[in-house]
Scaffold this active site. Structure first.
Site, mmCIF file in Angstrom:
data_model
loop_
_atom_site.group_PDB
_atom_site.id
_atom_site.type_symbol
_atom_site.label_atom_id
_atom_site.label_comp_id
_atom_site.label_asym_id
_atom_site.label_seq_id
_atom_site.Cartn_x
_atom_site.Cartn_y
_atom_site.Cartn_z
ATOM 1 N N TYR A 119 11.931 -6.839 -3.758
ATOM 2 C CA TYR A 119 10.980 -6.584 -2.669
ATOM 3 C C TYR A 119 9.543 -6.811 -3.147
ATOM 4 C CZ TYR A 119 8.069 -4.071 0.647
ATOM 5 O OH TYR A 119 7.082 -3.747 1.542
ATOM 6 N N PHE A 123 -12.008 -12.261 -10.586
ATOM 7 C CA PHE A 123 -11.174 -12.022 -9.408
ATOM 8 C C PHE A 123 -9.828 -11.428 -9.812
ATOM 9 C CE2 PHE A 123 -7.716 -13.468 -6.696
ATOM 10 C CZ PHE A 123 -8.139 -13.067 -5.441
#
Length: 497
Positions: free
Chosen positions: A189, A316
């Site tokens: 998941y 980032f």
């Protein structure tokens, strides 16, 4: 923060107040996407792209700032990538949409969502990001302005993700269980919802030319980057998700009989039992097992960050990872997490943003928080050894790549060695040997270029000096001194008469 909040912070946490002031004064954004000089890459001069930037601010307060500081058109690319995935996630998360309608929407999202004029207005009124799908035409319009290589990556990653989301949504809608059963399902998941995001971003870095072309193939490392963030958020958001009847912790962990026996209780049958009185110890053991699982991705994340060369890309990627480590440390053995949503303080977040600028400092941030996690662990915890090993691996990684006895000068930036560390002697001996080898190499090269300039020292006999020669030179020196004195005396007698 309001003036009153700042005043309270100054009185109660003066060091944090100083950090926030430093951040406000010294931290300057790498770029301003609204500046006319940036319009060519940011798209701010187009109304549709301005609306996309507004949606980014509304849907992702945490990532919006770092996305806008990416160089060139990468900021716009990542913004649209995020909004495209957010649109898919908004449909998947909405429990008011019946499964028979949700399945075709999810499985065909890339085809449907790229059609001109398509919008979606059937989200429930409580779905916080429903307006993005209502105005979806701004996203499809802006995709037309992207380089096709970026669009291909967006659609490819979204297609993989939509299939995984559809499978899990169908399982939740058609089975009696509301829970993820096994750790394997939990990992899969997290791969679908976050690991694939890491893959897409890494492919952007390579496609843009700002990073090496082979970086886009480092799927295991990029997967770990995304999964580490997702698993940290799942741990932190436990109570918020439980209140919304969303359960992501795997039953294999929270229902473990081994953890229950260690805490002297019975295995949990429902996740809600973890925040019931009397279950504090067992709940913390469960949380500890999940923290160990997250720490297993830390070294892969550090390896990934060491491969990055572009500063804006590094920043980032690094800031969310250091925030995740700080969040893990905040949650670990903190039972209040089971009763309310917790997050790191603003000053700590500002400090992490300012410090997450290079691989060495980021590694030391990881080490700092892993040490604090380990210091809070207790031997009674069944996960204590696993936790110690996981923290030890972070320590080992840092020591291997950035040894602690090597310090960088604050001004010169030159490497300085700790004289009290035994490894310093080894390094100094190695440096001395390197200098000697370099000197011998220079002599050898000189001899090869000028074979007649020097003779081999082995063929040269050392000069022999005898005692007689020594007396001769000394006697000559005394004679010169005496004669000079006599000459001077004679001249003075002649001159004065």
């Amino acid at each position: 923060m309001s003036a009153a909040s700042l005043l309270i912070l100054l009185l109660t946490h003066p060091l944090e107040f100083r950090t926030l002031v430093q951040y406000k004064v010294w931290h300057e954004p790498l770029r301003d996407i609204t500046a006319p000089s940036e319009h060519a890459t940011s798209g701010w001069d187009r109304a549709t792209m301005r609306r996309c930037w507004e949606f980014l601010d509304m849907t992702s307060r945490s990532f919006s700032g770092v996305i806008k500081e990416l160089e060139g058109d990468l900021a716009r690319v990542v913004c649209l990538f995020y909004l495209f995935l957010r649109g898919l996630d908004t449909i998947e998360d909405d429990m008011s949409i019946p499964d028979e309608k949700k399945q075709p929407l999810l499985r065909n999202f890339t085809k449907i969502a790229t059609q001109d004029g398509w919008t979606f207005t059937e989200n429930g009124p409580k779905e916080k990001d429903r307006q993005l799908l209502v105005e979806w035409t701004v996203v499809t319009e802006e995709l037309k302005h992207l380089d096709p290589k970026y669009v291909d990556i967006i659609l490819d990653v979204t297609e993989k993700m939509q299939m995984g989301m559809a499978d899990y949504a169908h399982m939740a809608a058609t089975s009696d269980s509301l829970y993820v059963e096994t750790v394997e399902e939990y990992n899969l998941y997290c791969h679908y919802v976050a690991g694939l995001v890491g893959e897409g971003l890494t492919r952007f870095w390579s496609a843009s030319g700002k990073e090496a072309s082979w970086l886009g193939d480092q799927l295991e490392l990029s997967n770990s980057m995304g999964i580490m963030l997702q698993k940290t958020n799942i741990i932190r958001d436990f109570r918020e998700d439980a209140d919304d009847h969303r359960y992501f912790w795997p039953r294999e962990v929270w229902g473990s009989k081994a953890l229950a026996d260690a805490a002297g209780g019975q295995p949990f049958k429902e996740m809600s039992e973890m925040y019931q009185p009397g279950n504090e110890t067992q709940a913390l053991w469960v949380q500890s097992a999940l923290v160990v699982d997250v720490l297993g991705h830390a070294c892969d994340s550090l390896d990934y960050l060491r491969l990055l060369t572009n500063q804006s890309v590094f920043t980032f990627c690094a800031i969310p990872q250091t925030m995740a480590m700080a969040t893990l440390e905040l949650c670990f053995m903190n039972y209040s997490m089971f009763h309310k949503h917790i997050k790191i303080r603003r000053a700590e977040a500002a400090s992490l943003i300012m410090r997450s600028t290079n691989p060495r400092d980021v590694a030391y941030i990881f080490r700092h928080y892993s040490r604090r996690i380990h210091a809070r662990a207790v031997p009674e915890d069944p996960n204590f050894i696993k936790l110690s090993v996981a923290c030890g691996k972070i320590e080992q990684w840092c020591e291997r790549h950035y040894p602690s006895f090597v310090q960088l000068g604050s001004v010169s930036g030159q490497a300085q060695f700790d004289p009290s560390d035994a490894r310093t002697k080894v390094v100094e001996a190695g440096q001395a040997r390197d200098r000697e080898l370099a000197r011998e190499k220079r002599i050898q090269e000189f001899r090869e270029k000028h074979p007649d300039a020097l003779t081999d020292g082995r063929d040269r006999k050392p000069a022999q000096s005898s005692t007689g020669e020594l007396f001769f030179y000394v006697g000559t020196a005394f004679a010169i001194v005496i004669l000079t004195g006599l000459g001077a005396t004679w001249l003075m007698l002649q001159y004065f008469g």
